[in-house]
Design an enzyme around this catalytic site. Structure first.
Site, mmCIF file in Angstrom:
data_model
loop_
_atom_site.group_PDB
_atom_site.id
_atom_site.type_symbol
_atom_site.label_atom_id
_atom_site.label_comp_id
_atom_site.label_asym_id
_atom_site.label_seq_id
_atom_site.Cartn_x
_atom_site.Cartn_y
_atom_site.Cartn_z
ATOM 1 N N GLU A 81 -0.572 -1.531 -10.413
ATOM 2 C CA GLU A 81 0.038 -2.319 -9.342
ATOM 3 C C GLU A 81 1.563 -2.413 -9.472
ATOM 4 O OE1 GLU A 81 -1.623 -3.368 -6.651
ATOM 5 O OE2 GLU A 81 -3.554 -2.713 -7.453
ATOM 6 N N PHE A 118 -17.539 -7.186 -8.575
ATOM 7 C CA PHE A 118 -18.925 -6.704 -8.569
ATOM 8 C C PHE A 118 -19.170 -5.503 -7.660
ATOM 9 C CE2 PHE A 118 -18.958 -11.276 -9.625
ATOM 10 C CZ PHE A 118 -19.313 -11.137 -10.957
ATOM 11 N N ALA A 119 -18.202 -5.174 -6.790
ATOM 12 C CA ALA A 119 -18.361 -3.967 -5.975
ATOM 13 C C ALA A 119 -17.103 -3.113 -6.066
ATOM 14 C CB ALA A 119 -18.630 -4.338 -4.519
ATOM 15 N N GLY A 120 -16.173 -3.502 -6.946
ATOM 16 C CA GLY A 120 -14.923 -2.752 -7.074
ATOM 17 C C GLY A 120 -14.644 -2.501 -8.541
ATOM 18 N N GLY A 121 -13.413 -2.153 -8.835
ATOM 19 C CA GLY A 121 -13.110 -1.752 -10.206
ATOM 20 C C GLY A 121 -12.416 -2.808 -11.050
ATOM 21 N N GLU A 128 0.831 -1.214 0.000
ATOM 22 C CA GLU A 128 0.000 0.000 0.000
ATOM 23 C C GLU A 128 0.859 1.255 0.000
ATOM 24 O OE1 GLU A 128 -2.898 -0.391 -0.870
ATOM 25 O OE2 GLU A 128 -3.101 -2.521 -0.421
ATOM 26 N N HIS A 159 -14.148 -7.664 -5.811
ATOM 27 C CA HIS A 159 -13.300 -7.069 -6.845
ATOM 28 C C HIS A 159 -14.070 -6.873 -8.154
ATOM 29 C CE1 HIS A 159 -9.942 -8.308 -4.319
ATOM 30 N NE2 HIS A 159 -9.174 -7.526 -5.047
ATOM 31 N N HIS A 195 1.746 2.074 -3.562
ATOM 32 C CA HIS A 195 0.702 2.879 -4.227
ATOM 33 C C HIS A 195 0.801 4.323 -3.763
ATOM 34 C CE1 HIS A 195 -1.539 -0.231 -6.230
ATOM 35 N NE2 HIS A 195 -1.835 -0.884 -5.119
HETATM 36 ZN ZN ZN Z 1 -2.613 -2.778 -4.864
#
Ligand code: ZN
Length: 708
Positions: free
Chosen positions: A524, A628-631, A495, A626, A498
């Protein structure tokens, strides 16, 4: 039905345009600033979002009226301003929903979400802006040129080219998709919270390490059983991953492993509480996504998704997965055979079931490498790990990270300033611990604000970027610091990677600064790159010190840990390939309106990409946030795509000599000036080539995992 009187009348929105009507003290309107978290009240959410929307609407009206006569830089600058205000307020509200959710906050978001979606549709379909961007010619500034190119692509993808019924249909579908995605995520959280199982007998906890006993006793306490202790119980099993994973890997009682495994793969599935069942939502989401893609002229949602990614086409993404499959599947089969032999030698008589794999894999790992996660944890207290990663960042990129004094949204949240040449250039909040009662699981980096010269506060040349780093590691138990597992350490490095791309950007145009504008499958790169440093013995030894005695981690332990890092790599690869293939299958070949069900697709993909078939009642798709509720829809392959990039980038440091600090710093500065600095202002393949001097290769990834 809303219980919030503030949200009843949509007329509030128009009234709120006058600044007098806005609550001057509403901390959710401190656009671009670091908010006063302690002052935020849930009643302020709806008025703040509506006020911000009304302001954005008015600004967009004004901009559209003059778009034909303004220079392109000014158009981009003005949209940067209006999008930033809304992004700040809406981003903050959603952030709070992820880290300190309440029913009232969820309701407030549900109340205003349709208005936010409507505005984004309007902005994305603004014909005046589309015309102005299309007519822009000969832009000398690279960041500006790329901003315009990305804006045109996003607008085409947002339906700017549609008219009449097609446009209405597209917009209605967008609303439904936003709603379904939110429902999917909420059901998953609720289904996760709803399940628990109390253990009261000592033999039920056989094999559980002390940290898990502590965690489960703490869960029992939080659930109202104040007398619970780690030694005597009762112990509460929950579906929080910090409980599920260690229980599956350590509990000797096979029947209890089966119990929690089945609960885990059944979450939000059709066999449970009907209100929380996500299976129909999946079918509706897939149907709507395909319809959206076809309205825009693509055959499938995957074609549409890949149009905005680094991978040139679905065929290229599939080709990468197929090539990794060639090395991974035989390795995974060998690994299963080894594990079966080992379990037999330890007295297991049945064939390995899915709830046995983690358990025996852990036992074999301990036998082979003679250490357990528990042996490592004392060497990874959070304060040391932070010092270590901060020192690494300094060595590689020449920036300093210092803890500062600032209050976040929870007493455990900490603040850090990022300094370069003595100047503050960025900052971040770190929210390290799991709080299943009100915090979403997983780990992520998010932006509070991005770097921008246009949005610089008075007297400053640039506005500095601010990030949120959110992890879900084990909270401190008693007086001890949080003692981290290997995965938790690696997640923190990830993290922060990122975060570094967000914070060390040199780009000053918001839409392409930091992680903004970077193709999804390249995002990533810096995060996975940072994880690679845990493979370097000297780096690891520099911070892994015992939390009580400060003894450095024994060299022989480091050796075994590193040898273990490629343990069962074939199985791990195959699992990611399985998810990625399933994702592409559902979003490419599959037709939800045809005769096949999503479960059949899952079975078919699993037959090629797993070594033990999932249970017939496996409903893991219902918790696959990931997709269905994420990108990550038609983008899960990105993990592997970016891993190729990150391993190859790390290989540049290996080639320079990992122990040669001077050369490492040289390559590190080049990484900072390319991957970390350029953000989305240059296409990712070009960025990679500027750093590496050539196109990426899979060699390093396979070599690092002994799969080459
Ligand atoms: Zn990541």
């Amino acid at each position: 039905m809303s219980t919030d009187p503030q949200s009843e009348s949509p007329a509030d929105a128009t009234n709120a345009v006058s600044p007098a009507a806005a609550d001057a003290g509403n901390p959710l309107l401190a656009w671009g600033e670091i908010p006063d978290f302690a002052a935020i009240r849930v009643e302020q959410v709806v008025p703040a979002v509506r006020f911000t929307l009304a302001r954005a609407e008015a600004d967009l009206d004004a901009l559209e009226a003059v778009a034909d006569s303004l220079p392109i830089g000014e158009i981009v600058g003005r949209s940067e301003e209006l999008e930033d205000r809304l992004g700040w307020t809406w981003g903050l509200v959603n952030h709070l929903n992820s880290v300190r959710t309440t029913d009232a906050l969820r309701q407030a978001i549900t109340d205003v979400q349709p208005e936010v979606v409507t505005f984004h549709s309007r902005l994305g379909q603004s014909e005046a802006l589309y015309r102005a961007y299309s007519n822009a010619e000969g832009i000398a500034d690279n960041a500006l040129a790329r901003t315009v190119e990305l804006a045109l692509r996003a607008m085409r993808h947002g339906g700017v080219g549609l008219t009449g019924d097609a446009k209405d249909q597209f917009n209605a579908n967008q609303q439904q998709l936003a709603q379904l995605g939110m429902e999917f995520g909420n059901s998953l959280v609720d289904a996760t919270k709803a399940w628990h199982h109390e253990l009261t007998k000592e033999d039920e906890m056989a094999g559980a390490p002390p940290s898990l006993r502590g965690l489960m006793a703490q869960s029992a306490q939080l659930a109202g059983n104040e007398a619970a202790t780690p030694e005597a119980g009762p112990w509460r099993l929950t579906l929080d991953p910090t409980c599920v994973m260690p229980f599956l890997e350590n509990a000797d009682r096979r029947d209890l492993r089966e119990l929690i495994y089945r609960a885990w793969i059944g979450r939000a599935g059709p066999e449970g509480d009907a209100k929380l069942d996500n299976s129909d939502r999946i079918a509706r989401i897939l149907t709507l996504r395909k319809a959206q893609a076809q309205l825009l002229g693509f055959d499938t949602f995957a074609d549409y998704s890949l149009d905005a990614k680094m991978a040139p086409s679905v065929a290229d993404a599939l080709a990468l997965l197929a090539s990794l499959h060639t090395s991974s599947k035989p390795a995974a089969q060998r690994e299963l055979a080894e594990l079966t032999d080992f379990a037999r030698s330890e007295g297991a008589t049945d064939a390995l079931a899915l709830w046995d794999v983690g358990y025996w894999a852990r036992r074999l790992r301990e036998a082979r490498y003679t250490y357990s996660d528990e042996d490592l944890k004392p060497y990874f207290p959070l304060p040391r790990v932070l010092e270590g990663v901060i020192a690494l960042v300094h060595k590689l990129f020449g920036v300093e990270i210092r803890e500062g004094d600032r209050t976040g949204w929870h007493p455990d949240v900490r603040w850090f300033d990022v300094m370069s040449d003595g100047q503050p250039i960025a900052g971040f909040f770190l929210d390290p611990y799991s709080r299943p009662a009100d915090k979403r699981g997983g780990a992520w980096m998010n932006e509070l604000r991005g770097r921008s010269s246009r949005l610089a506060p008075a007297g400053h040349a640039v506005r500095t970027p601010i990030a949120y780093l959110v992890c879900n590691q084990s909270a401190p138990v008693g007086d001890n610091p949080s003692l981290m597992t290997w995965n938790e350490v690696s997640t923190l490095f990830h993290e922060l990677g990122h975060g570094l791309q967000h914070m060390l950007t040199r780009v000053e145009l918001l839409p392409v600064a930091g992680i903004s504008g970077i193709e999804w499958d390249a995002v990533e790169l810096p995060s996975q790159f940072m994880e690679n440093w845990l493979r370097h013995p000297k780096t690891l030894a520099s911070f892994a010190k015992h939390y009580q005695t400060s003894e450095p981690i024994p060299a022989s332990l480091v050796e075994r840990v590193l040898a273990a890092s490629t343990y069962r790599a074939g199985s791990a690869f195959l699992r990611q390939i399985y998810f990625a293939r399933l994702d592409l299958e559902l979003h490419h070949a599959f037709d939800a309106a045809g005769g096949t069900s999503i479960w059949e697709v899952q079975r078919q993909v699993a037959s090629e990409n797993t070594v033990i078939s999932p249970l017939p009642e496996d409903r893991f798709l219902c918790s696959f946030g990931h997709l269905f509720a994420g990108g990550y829809a038609a983008g899960y392959y990105s993990y592997k795509w970016a891993e190729v990039l990150s391993a190859d980038a790390y290989a540049a440091f290996e080639e320079a000599g990992l122990d040669d600090d001077e050369r490492i710093a040289e390559v590190g500065r080049r990484f900072r000036e390319t991957v970390l600095a350029l953000g989305g202002s240059v296409p990712p393949m070009e960025v990679f080539k500027r750093f590496r001097g050539r196109e990426p290769s899979t060699d390093a990834l396979l070599r690092h995992n002994n799969l080459g």
